[in-house]
Design an enzyme around this catalytic site. Structure first.
Site, PDB file in Angstrom:
ATOM      1  N   ASN A   1       0.823  -1.211   0.000  1.00 55.73           N
ATOM      2  CA  ASN A   1       0.000   0.000   0.000  1.00 55.73           C
ATOM      3  C   ASN A   1       0.863   1.269   0.000  1.00 55.73           C
ATOM      4  O   ASN A   1       0.358   2.356   0.223  1.00 55.73           O
ATOM      5  CB  ASN A   1      -0.911   0.034   1.222  1.00 55.73           C
ATOM      6  CG  ASN A   1      -1.843  -1.156   1.279  1.00 55.73           C
ATOM      7  OD1 ASN A   1      -2.468  -1.493   0.282  1.00 55.73           O
ATOM      8  ND2 ASN A   1      -1.909  -1.802   2.424  1.00 55.73           N
TER       9      ASN A   1
ATOM     10  N   HIS B   1     -13.726  -1.011   6.388  1.00 52.03           N
ATOM     11  CA  HIS B   1     -12.607  -1.737   7.000  1.00 52.03           C
ATOM     12  C   HIS B   1     -12.956  -2.281   8.388  1.00 52.03           C
ATOM     13  O   HIS B   1     -13.755  -1.680   9.120  1.00 52.03           O
ATOM     14  CB  HIS B   1     -11.439  -0.745   7.117  1.00 52.03           C
ATOM     15  CG  HIS B   1     -10.137  -1.351   7.495  1.00 52.03           C
ATOM     16  ND1 HIS B   1      -9.628  -1.272   8.773  1.00 52.03           N
ATOM     17  CD2 HIS B   1      -9.223  -2.033   6.763  1.00 52.03           C
ATOM     18  CE1 HIS B   1      -8.446  -1.869   8.810  1.00 52.03           C
ATOM     19  NE2 HIS B   1      -8.182  -2.340   7.593  1.00 52.03           N
TER      20      HIS B   1
ATOM     21  N   GLU C   1     -15.571   4.542   3.696  1.00 52.11           N
ATOM     22  CA  GLU C   1     -14.237   4.812   3.172  1.00 52.11           C
ATOM     23  C   GLU C   1     -14.413   5.672   1.936  1.00 52.11           C
ATOM     24  O   GLU C   1     -15.506   5.711   1.365  1.00 52.11           O
ATOM     25  CB  GLU C   1     -13.540   3.498   2.777  1.00 52.11           C
ATOM     26  CG  GLU C   1     -13.058   2.714   3.967  1.00 52.11           C
ATOM     27  CD  GLU C   1     -12.527   1.334   3.603  1.00 52.11           C
ATOM     28  OE1 GLU C   1     -11.827   1.208   2.579  1.00 52.11           O
ATOM     29  OE2 GLU C   1     -12.810   0.396   4.350  1.00 52.11           O
TER      30      GLU C   1
ATOM     31  N   SER D   1     -10.745  -0.319   0.220  1.00 53.49           N
ATOM     32  CA  SER D   1      -9.433  -0.957   0.317  1.00 53.49           C
ATOM     33  C   SER D   1      -9.295  -2.231  -0.499  1.00 53.49           C
ATOM     34  O   SER D   1      -8.209  -2.533  -0.974  1.00 53.49           O
ATOM     35  CB  SER D   1      -9.111  -1.248   1.777  1.00 53.49           C
ATOM     36  OG  SER D   1     -10.067  -2.131   2.334  1.00 53.49           O
TER      37      SER D   1
ATOM     38  N   ASP E   1     -13.051   7.551   5.997  1.00 51.93           N
ATOM     39  CA  ASP E   1     -11.713   6.977   6.127  1.00 51.93           C
ATOM     40  C   ASP E   1     -11.009   7.101   4.774  1.00 51.93           C
ATOM     41  O   ASP E   1     -11.387   6.444   3.810  1.00 51.93           O
ATOM     42  CB  ASP E   1     -11.857   5.501   6.546  1.00 51.93           C
ATOM     43  CG  ASP E   1     -10.524   4.808   6.742  1.00 51.93           C
ATOM     44  OD1 ASP E   1      -9.478   5.424   6.453  1.00 51.93           O
ATOM     45  OD2 ASP E   1     -10.528   3.640   7.185  1.00 51.93           O
TER      46      ASP E   1
ATOM     47  N   HIS F   1      -6.968   4.880   1.734  1.00 52.37           N
ATOM     48  CA  HIS F   1      -6.438   4.542   0.403  1.00 52.37           C
ATOM     49  C   HIS F   1      -6.607   5.680  -0.600  1.00 52.37           C
ATOM     50  O   HIS F   1      -6.500   5.464  -1.803  1.00 52.37           O
ATOM     51  CB  HIS F   1      -7.094   3.263  -0.121  1.00 52.37           C
ATOM     52  CG  HIS F   1      -6.787   2.084   0.738  1.00 52.37           C
ATOM     53  ND1 HIS F   1      -5.661   1.316   0.567  1.00 52.37           N
ATOM     54  CD2 HIS F   1      -7.419   1.581   1.826  1.00 52.37           C
ATOM     55  CE1 HIS F   1      -5.631   0.371   1.502  1.00 52.37           C
ATOM     56  NE2 HIS F   1      -6.676   0.515   2.275  1.00 52.37           N
TER      57      HIS F   1
ATOM     58  N   LYS G   1       0.287   4.066   4.644  1.00 56.70           N
ATOM     59  CA  LYS G   1       0.096   3.709   3.238  1.00 56.70           C
ATOM     60  C   LYS G   1       0.830   4.721   2.354  1.00 56.70           C
ATOM     61  O   LYS G   1       2.048   4.732   2.384  1.00 56.70           O
ATOM     62  CB  LYS G   1      -1.391   3.517   2.967  1.00 56.70           C
ATOM     63  CG  LYS G   1      -1.805   2.204   3.649  1.00 56.70           C
ATOM     64  CD  LYS G   1      -3.245   1.935   3.849  1.00 56.70           C
ATOM     65  CE  LYS G   1      -3.382   0.627   4.633  1.00 56.70           C
ATOM     66  NZ  LYS G   1      -4.676   0.455   5.272  1.00 56.70           N
TER      67      LYS G   1
HETATM   68  C1  LIG Z   1      -5.111  -0.027   6.613  1.00 55.93           C
HETATM   69  C2  LIG Z   1      -6.431   0.552   6.928  1.00 55.93           C
HETATM   70  C3  LIG Z   1      -6.732   1.036   8.199  1.00 55.93           C
HETATM   71  C4  LIG Z   1      -5.828   0.834   9.374  1.00 55.93           C
HETATM   72  O1  LIG Z   1      -4.696   1.631   9.300  1.00 55.93           O
HETATM   73  P1  LIG Z   1      -3.354   1.129  10.006  1.00 55.93           P
HETATM   74  O2  LIG Z   1      -2.559   2.362  10.158  1.00 55.93           O
HETATM   75  O3  LIG Z   1      -2.752   0.124   9.092  1.00 55.93           O
HETATM   76  O4  LIG Z   1      -3.773   0.526  11.318  1.00 55.93           O
HETATM   77  C5  LIG Z   1      -7.940   1.669   8.381  1.00 55.93           C
HETATM   78  N1  LIG Z   1      -8.823   1.787   7.377  1.00 55.93           N
HETATM   79  C6  LIG Z   1      -8.565   1.303   6.155  1.00 55.93           C
HETATM   80  C7  LIG Z   1      -9.578   1.470   5.081  1.00 55.93           C
HETATM   81  C8  LIG Z   1      -7.380   0.666   5.899  1.00 55.93           C
HETATM   82  O5  LIG Z   1      -7.146   0.151   4.698  1.00 55.93           O
END
Ligand SMILES: *Cc1c(COP(=O)(O)O)cnc(C)c1O
Length: 408
Positions: A48, A134, A179, A183, A208, A211, A242
């Protein structure tokens, strides 16, 4: 009573029988398209680290300097004596990048979700999640004790029905969570419509951008910027692990939101502060994303997305792959390939078929992970291809040819 190991043995056997057994693969190299994985050199499409910042010299230097100045660990939580200068600099950098009043940094994105939703909601309240959000958000919603409702993925009609139901029969607050770029599917949420809907029904919205940050919008803030709705989203969440290339998570929004979470988010309060190296590296990553490096790398990764999509989705026009947010990904008999993000899933279906497809690619020296339940629904196993700015056009062509050779 049978011993713990006997019980676990049985459970592991049923996980294996379902094709869902997982193990960790040892990587003996830095995060780059060229992975030394389980003693093999593989061309990887699995990270990522979309902009290739995880091994950028600026991030490494920032981390090293932070260690030399502030040490390896923080010694305590942020609220005791662990709130070091690099955390404050990072929060200012994120606020300025995202254009929000304030930011609160957590140890991870997972911790950010887990602290935030239970801090905001209780049993009187309602939390409404997109079906594909997620696990961190699902877990946080459950932990909050709020009434949990799920709307069909990106389905505004379904969401509206739930919001109408909530206004009729629920007393407390309503929080909608989605999101922006999903993801495991790489498709986009219709954020403009979501904002209109939540405003019409007096709900709050949490998005969120895990990505999307670094990839969308003129200033690469995320999809909320691209769709010009950031100011209407009460809670913006993201990860620093990421595209930013480091580690950590954050919530940004109003000053009051950050102040409140600092007082109430248990994953912030009861956890040792993130190491100075992580905070400083993330600040360097944010700074690169905002500058010429970010501009050039984002342009390159989108170029690669278009290249792979045009090789695999003849139905799509070759000139632009960023289809309208919320639009359905293109379908094809054995797979579908979205091109709205550097996440390009090839849906296989059965768990064991997905594992076989991943193994066949590995035979050709290419690593694409098979993603299975519980990360995605049962029977929706897939190869999840991710492209990064550190791939070359030749490497992406090699992947495309391998997928065609294997008829994936
Ligand atoms: C990876 C991810 C998270 C968590 O983030 P980390 O910093 O890896 O704990 C939260 N939401 C989504 C959509 C993710 O892909």
């Amino acid at each position: 009573m049978s011993s713990l190991d006997d019980v676990l043995d049985q459970r592991l056997q049923s996980i294996r029988a379902a094709g869902l057994y997982r193990h960790v693969r040892r990587v003996d190299s830095a995060q780059s398209p060229h992975l030394r994985l389980d003693d093999r050199d593989l061309l990887s499409f699995s990270s990522n680290d979309y902009l290739g910042l995880a091994e950028h010299p600026d991030l490494k230097r920032a981390a090293i300097e932070a260690v030399e100045r502030y040490g390896a660990g923080c010694g305590a939580s942020r609220l005791i004596c662990g709130s070091l200068a690099p955390h404050h600099e990072l929060e200012e950098a994120i606020s300025s990048f995202k254009g929000t009043e304030a930011t609160l940094v957590f140890g991870s994105g997972y911790a950010a979700a887990l602290g935030t939703i239970p801090a905001l909601l209780g049993t009187e309240d309602t939390v409404v999640l997109d079906k594909l959000v997620h696990a961190s958000i699902v877990d946080a919603a459950r932990l909050s004790g709020a009434k949990l409702r799920v709307f069909a993925h990106n389905d505004l009609n379904d969401l509206e029905e739930i919001l109408l139901w909530a206004s009729r029969s629920r007393k407390g607050k309503v929080l909608v969570v989605t999101e922006s770029a999903f993801s495991m599917d790489g498709d986009l949420a219709p954020l403009k419509d979501l904002v209109q809907l939540k405003e019409r029904h007096g709900a709050w919205l949490m998005v969120d951008e895990a990505h999307a940050t670094g990839l969308y919008g003129l200033r690469r803030r995320g999809l909320a910027e691209e769709l010009n709705v950031a100011a209407h989203i009460e809670i913006q969440m993201g990860t620093l692990g990421k595209a930013v290339g480091a580690s950590g998570g954050y919530i940004c929004g109003s000053r009051r939101l950050a102040d409140y979470l600092l007082n109430r988010a248990r994953s912030f309060i009861f956890s040792t502060a993130p190491v100075p190296a992580a905070a400083a590296a993330a600040t360097a990553g944010i700074s690169l994303i905002q500058g010429e490096t970010g501009r050039a790398r984002t342009a390159h990764v989108w170029e690669l997305v278009r290249q792979l999509a045009s090789q695999f989705a003849p139905a799509q026009s070759g000139n632009s792959c960023k289809t309208a947010p919320g639009s359905a990904p293109s379908d094809s008999p054995a797979w579908r390939l979205t091109a709205t993000s550097p996440i390009l899933p090839l849906i296989i279906g059965s768990e064991s078929d997905a594992l076989r497809a991943a193994a066949a690619l590995q035979e050709l020296g290419i690593f694409v992970p098979a993603i299975r339940y519980p990360t995605v629904a049962r029977g929706a196993a897939r190869l999840r291809i991710t492209l990064s700015a550190s791939h070359t056009a030749q490497e992406v062509a090699r992947l495309g040819n391998a997928l065609q050779e294997l008829a994936l």
